[in-house]
Design a protein around this motif. Sequence first.
Motif: not given
Length: 284
Positions: A72, A202, A205-208, A223, A243, A246-247
């Motif tokens: 990620s 971001l 990093w956050t893509d699903y 993710p 989570s 990831s945060v």
Amino acid sequence: MTSQVRATARWRPQGGWAALAAVTVLLAPLAPLVLWAVADRWAFPAVLPQRWGVRGFSEVLTAPTRAAVGRSAAVGAAVAVCATVLGAAAGRVVGWNLIRRRGLTVALLMTPVGVPPVAVGMGLDTVVLRSGIPQTGAVIVILTVFALPYTVFTVGSRYAHLDPALEEQARLLGATPAQAHTRVTVPSLAAALAAAAFLSFLVGWTDYTVTLLVGGGQLVTLPMLIGAAASNVGNEPVVAALSMLSVLPPLVLLVLAAKVVRALDPPTARPATKSRPAAGGSTP
């Protein structure tokens, strides 16, 4: 005069309450995650966990999770570099009005914001598989396109406040176009480039959705681990621990980016106002 300056420098209640409300709204969704991450048992209708523990973190801190975090981070960094470089070039054109039909150009650059990622992923999934394009590279390219609107308009808004004549003056003094750009314009864009890089990171990093559809399940990122853990019943501590993982990195980067922006783009000091002489008095 001194009393006026002190009164201005005092904390304003309205601004303080607004900041407190904003922080509360941002951090409130994290409260259940924190509680679930340190709960071994939390059954309804209990308000707080019945048994505290770190089972979630003990099951999460493994080699596969570390590998997913690394992927990620690599995808986010690659998207940040590509989107920031391309966004800076396009932001120069938009900010300085260097192209005809600027409205059409802006509309085209905003297109990725209005296109659902699932539609793009479903449409390109078969193309990527049949063409033999490396799945990781395809994911990075698509996510870069989705990140471009953020980088273009972040850097472009900064270009709009810069005078193009500064580069022209540097060229008149003997600098090449590349030297004039890198030594005169780029330092003024440093804060905007830092903000654009953070936003585009971001996106990666956050893509699903794109990673799942285009990556074909071979590119396992953080993710995707969260999605797989959330599909199982009773896995709330593990989902919460993932989570939190990831945060936390984006929060740390947000603080660092804010410090970088503040250091590279300090606020303009307001000129001091002169105090008026008292009636009947002489001006010093």
